[in-house]
Design an enzyme around this catalytic site. Structure first.
Site, PDB file in Angstrom:
ATOM      1  N   ASP A  52      -0.496  69.101  -8.205  1.00  0.00           N
ATOM      2  CA  ASP A  52      -0.291  67.664  -8.112  1.00  0.00           C
ATOM      3  C   ASP A  52       1.178  67.445  -7.757  1.00  0.00           C
ATOM      4  O   ASP A  52       2.061  68.136  -8.269  1.00  0.00           O
ATOM      5  CB  ASP A  52      -0.587  67.030  -9.479  1.00  0.00           C
ATOM      6  CG  ASP A  52      -1.348  65.729  -9.364  1.00  0.00           C
ATOM      7  OD1 ASP A  52      -0.838  64.823  -8.681  1.00  0.00           O
ATOM      8  OD2 ASP A  52      -2.426  65.618  -9.966  1.00  0.00           O
ATOM      9  N   ASP A  96       0.178  62.131  -5.503  1.00  0.00           N
ATOM     10  CA  ASP A  96      -0.091  60.974  -6.358  1.00  0.00           C
ATOM     11  C   ASP A  96       0.312  59.672  -5.638  1.00  0.00           C
ATOM     12  O   ASP A  96       1.362  59.625  -4.989  1.00  0.00           O
ATOM     13  CB  ASP A  96       0.760  61.154  -7.631  1.00  0.00           C
ATOM     14  CG  ASP A  96       0.340  60.247  -8.759  1.00  0.00           C
ATOM     15  OD1 ASP A  96      -0.825  60.302  -9.172  1.00  0.00           O
ATOM     16  OD2 ASP A  96       1.200  59.480  -9.240  1.00  0.00           O
ATOM     17  N   GLU A 137      -3.852  60.883  -2.989  1.00  0.00           N
ATOM     18  CA  GLU A 137      -4.556  59.898  -3.807  1.00  0.00           C
ATOM     19  C   GLU A 137      -4.437  58.560  -3.100  1.00  0.00           C
ATOM     20  O   GLU A 137      -3.438  57.844  -3.228  1.00  0.00           O
ATOM     21  CB  GLU A 137      -3.961  59.799  -5.210  1.00  0.00           C
ATOM     22  CG  GLU A 137      -4.835  58.938  -6.107  1.00  0.00           C
ATOM     23  CD  GLU A 137      -4.119  58.284  -7.268  1.00  0.00           C
ATOM     24  OE1 GLU A 137      -4.780  57.684  -8.119  1.00  0.00           O
ATOM     25  OE2 GLU A 137      -2.871  58.340  -7.314  1.00  0.00           O
ATOM     26  N   HIS A 166      -9.612  62.133 -13.443  1.00  0.00           N
ATOM     27  CA  HIS A 166      -9.011  61.868 -14.756  1.00  0.00           C
ATOM     28  C   HIS A 166      -8.677  60.392 -14.985  1.00  0.00           C
ATOM     29  O   HIS A 166      -8.164  60.046 -16.036  1.00  0.00           O
ATOM     30  CB  HIS A 166      -7.752  62.721 -14.898  1.00  0.00           C
ATOM     31  CG  HIS A 166      -6.700  62.351 -13.885  1.00  0.00           C
ATOM     32  ND1 HIS A 166      -6.876  62.525 -12.524  1.00  0.00           N
ATOM     33  CD2 HIS A 166      -5.496  61.776 -14.026  1.00  0.00           C
ATOM     34  CE1 HIS A 166      -5.816  62.080 -11.897  1.00  0.00           C
ATOM     35  NE2 HIS A 166      -4.959  61.621 -12.774  1.00  0.00           N
ATOM     36  N   ASP A 167      -8.909  59.556 -13.984  1.00  0.00           N
ATOM     37  CA  ASP A 167      -8.587  58.134 -14.127  1.00  0.00           C
ATOM     38  C   ASP A 167      -9.824  57.256 -14.270  1.00  0.00           C
ATOM     39  O   ASP A 167      -9.698  56.043 -14.422  1.00  0.00           O
ATOM     40  CB  ASP A 167      -7.793  57.646 -12.904  1.00  0.00           C
ATOM     41  CG  ASP A 167      -6.417  58.275 -12.813  1.00  0.00           C
ATOM     42  OD1 ASP A 167      -5.816  58.549 -13.877  1.00  0.00           O
ATOM     43  OD2 ASP A 167      -5.934  58.502 -11.682  1.00  0.00           O
TER      44      ASP A 167
HETATM   45  C1  GLC Z   1      -2.130  58.194 -10.367  1.00  0.00           C
HETATM   46  C2  GLC Z   1      -2.656  59.208 -11.353  1.00  0.00           C
HETATM   47  C3  GLC Z   1      -2.678  58.587 -12.703  1.00  0.00           C
HETATM   48  C4  GLC Z   1      -1.269  58.206 -13.080  1.00  0.00           C
HETATM   49  C5  GLC Z   1      -0.658  57.302 -12.025  1.00  0.00           C
HETATM   50  C6  GLC Z   1       0.817  57.181 -12.198  1.00  0.00           C
HETATM   51  O1  GLC Z   1      -2.981  57.114 -10.252  1.00  0.00           O
HETATM   52  O2  GLC Z   1      -3.895  59.695 -10.938  1.00  0.00           O
HETATM   53  O3  GLC Z   1      -3.226  59.436 -13.675  1.00  0.00           O
HETATM   54  O4  GLC Z   1      -1.248  57.569 -14.315  1.00  0.00           O
HETATM   55  O5  GLC Z   1      -0.855  57.806 -10.727  1.00  0.00           O
HETATM   56  O6  GLC Z   1       1.450  58.372 -11.835  1.00  0.00           O
END
Ligand code: GLC
Length: 541
Positions: free
Chosen positions: A101, A203, A269, A330-331
């Site tokens: 990541d 991210d 992402e 994970h979100d």
């Molecule tokens: C992304 C991640 C998430 C995190 C956010 C801030 O959305 O997937 O888990 O809290 O970024 O970094």
């Protein structure tokens, strides 16, 4: 059939590991790198091609690692750099790729860069973050909101300016308009590529640039939009605090770097629900290889909606771009919880692993883990703590992996308190119990994965939706050369009959029901409640 030469990340399946929750090897209740190493054989046995590990860098853990305080280190809680190198070596010896990541939008407020930046207005790193004077009335520079609740600006009394944070105040946004920031981040990527890492998942890549003039976002007038319900954050159109064209220039630089190493993958992402915004991240095949497509995650369990989204995405994909689908991460809530139960989760597994494009599987989905109810006093997720009332917390989908039926499910030693509670059903829902059970979710996943690997129609074939089927069914063909497969998914709790006489007959390779169906006549194909079937059509049919 001669197979086309295709990159590993197109043919392969990605397995996402949330490192805190996968396997604890040192008895602190939190997963670690040794734990992952121990379980790589399992990941291989499952049939995966790559693991993506959520952040393992030094971090105060305000957002569980998405607040990085050293981009080129390993958090001692997870292990050491030697452990990481061992992980990489072991994975590679099993022919598994490793994807890290990468969190470029913001660092931790404890990162030395931010510590310097906030120390004085004339510090050389001041401009590495986004600092602004207050409005004449002393208020924040504009109306931007944090995804995690409240205004996106934090006042610094020492230097008397605000800094921007799109997430927590402990996650200050880096200023990507500063070339030194860009250079420093390219150096970070080079560091990991040199180590042999096979790719990164970037991210919130769409947020790294903001409007140069920091204009106010306009108020939203059409409800909460397409994606996840984000509460107050959804009260604006996010046109000035994200999605600025300059991000694409940076991605092209990343891609040039990755291409110079050969065979590495750039995933992003891209939590975007407008097709044009999403597909822009493919660039002219010179930006992301895999801009994550989350469009299926927030749909109701409805065949027509799923078909519409897949058809639209297939239609808007730029020439030569490779699709992908994400059903869990994970979100977001677990698949079984989101779509209403285990029968739906089985059909969803068949969908995910038979669509065209790279699938991502979030750890635990393969054994049918569901959301775990977290008692209020045990909530850990900062988003869950700050934004209440809309089911915001992400702890329910981050609970420890269930390896066996022993106390603590084999996640950690007996007597240790895991960082999040275990699922109440772990005695039956676990890898050991499901491994040799023909009716288990794990067996279904393994068989689907095996078929996807073996059958070119599934990993490279064309996709064609099938019309003239009951409204509750999503049916499509996958074809490569002479190999023709039919996927028929029943989204409802009643039987449905399909009349597809023109397709002739075929053999059921796999059903989401554990029995063997064998030969079927497609002039009257009966799907049981929530059944999905994968049928190889008879040649010439
Ligand atoms: C992304 C991640 C998430 C995190 C956010 C801030 O959305 O997937 O888990 O809290 O970024 O970094």
């Amino acid at each position: 059939m001669a197979e086309r030469k295709i990159p590993w990340w197109q043919k392969g399946i990605i397995y996402q590991i949330y490192p805190r929750s996968f396997k604890d090897s040192n008895g602190d209740g939190i997963g670690d790198l040794h734990g992952i190493i121990e379980k790589l054989e399992y990941v291989k046995w499952l049939g995966m091609d790559a693991i993506w590990i959520s952040p393992i860098y030094p971090s105060p853990m305000a957002d569980f690692g998405y607040d990085v305080s050293d981009y080129v280190g390993i958090h001692p809680m997870f292990g050491t750099m030697e452990d990481f190198e061992r992980l990489l070596g072991t994975a590679h010896s099993l022919d598994l790729k490793v994807i890290l990541d990468f969190v470029p939008n913001h660092s931790s407020d404890q990162h030395p860069w931010f510590q310097e930046s906030k120390s004085s207005r004339d510090n050389p790193k001041r401009d590495w973050y986004v600092w602004r004077d207050p409005k004449p009335d002393g208020g924040p520079p504009n109306n931007w909101l944090s995804v995690f609740g409240g205004i996106a600006w934090e006042w610094d009394g020492t230097t008397e300016q605000y800094y921007l944070h799109s997430f927590l105040k402990e996650q200050p946004d880096l200023n990507w308009r500063n070339p030194e920031v860009q250079q420093a981040m390219l150096d970070v990527l080079r560091f990991w590529l040199d180590k042999g890492v096979d790719g990164v998942r970037i991210d919130v890549i769409f947020k790294i640039f903001k409007d140069l003039q920091l204009r106010d976002n306009p108020p939203r007038t059409d409800g909460h939009g397409h994606g996840k319900n984000l509460g107050e954050y959804d009260s604006q159109y996010h046109i000035y605090d994200q999605l600025q064209p300059e991000a694409h220039e940076v991605l092209r630089a990343f891609r040039r770097l990755f291409d110079s190493y050969g065979d590495r993958v750039l995933i992003g992402e891209t939590h975007l629900f407008n097709w044009a915004d999403l597909v822009a991240f493919y660039g002219d095949r010179d930006e992301l290889h895999v801009p994550f497509n989350f469009a299926l995650i927030y749909l109701d369990w409805d065949a027509a909606s799923f078909r519409r989204v897949v058809d639209e995405y297939e239609a808007v994909l730029p020439l030569g771009a490779w699709p992908n689908y994400v059903l869990g991460c994970h979100d977001d809530h677990r698949i079984a919880t989101r779509y209403g139960g285990m029968a739906q989760a089985r059909t969803a597994a068949m969908l995910l692993l038979t669509l065209r494009g790279t699938p991502t599987v979030y750890y635990g989905e393969e054994i049918g883990m569901a959301d775990v109810a977290i008692p209020p006093e045990q909530v850990q997720d900062p988003w869950g703590l700050q934004v209440k009332g809309i089911g915001a917390g992400r702890d329910p989908e981050r609970t420890p992996m269930q390896w066996d039926g022993s106390p603590n499910a084999g996640f950690t030693a007996e007597g240790v308190v895991p960082w999040l509670p275990l699922a109440p059903d772990f005695a039956t829902v676990n890898v050991a119990a499901e491994k040799d059970d023909v009716s288990s979710m794990l067996t279904l996943y393994r068989r689907l994965i095996q078929l996807r690997r073996d059958m070119p129609a599934l990993h490279v074939g064309q996709y064609r939706p099938v019309d003239g089927v009951p409204a509750d069914c999503f049916v499509y063909l996958r074809q490569e050369g002479d190999q023709r497969l039919l996927v028929a998914l029943n989204f409802c709790a009643d039987e449905r009959e399909l009349t597809l006489s023109y397709l002739g007959d075929g053999t059921v390779m796999l059903s989401t029901y554990p029995d063997e169906r064998g030969h079927v006549d497609l002039s009257a194909l009966v799907l049981r409640p929530h059944e999905g079937v994968l049928i190889e059509l008879t040649a010439g049919g």
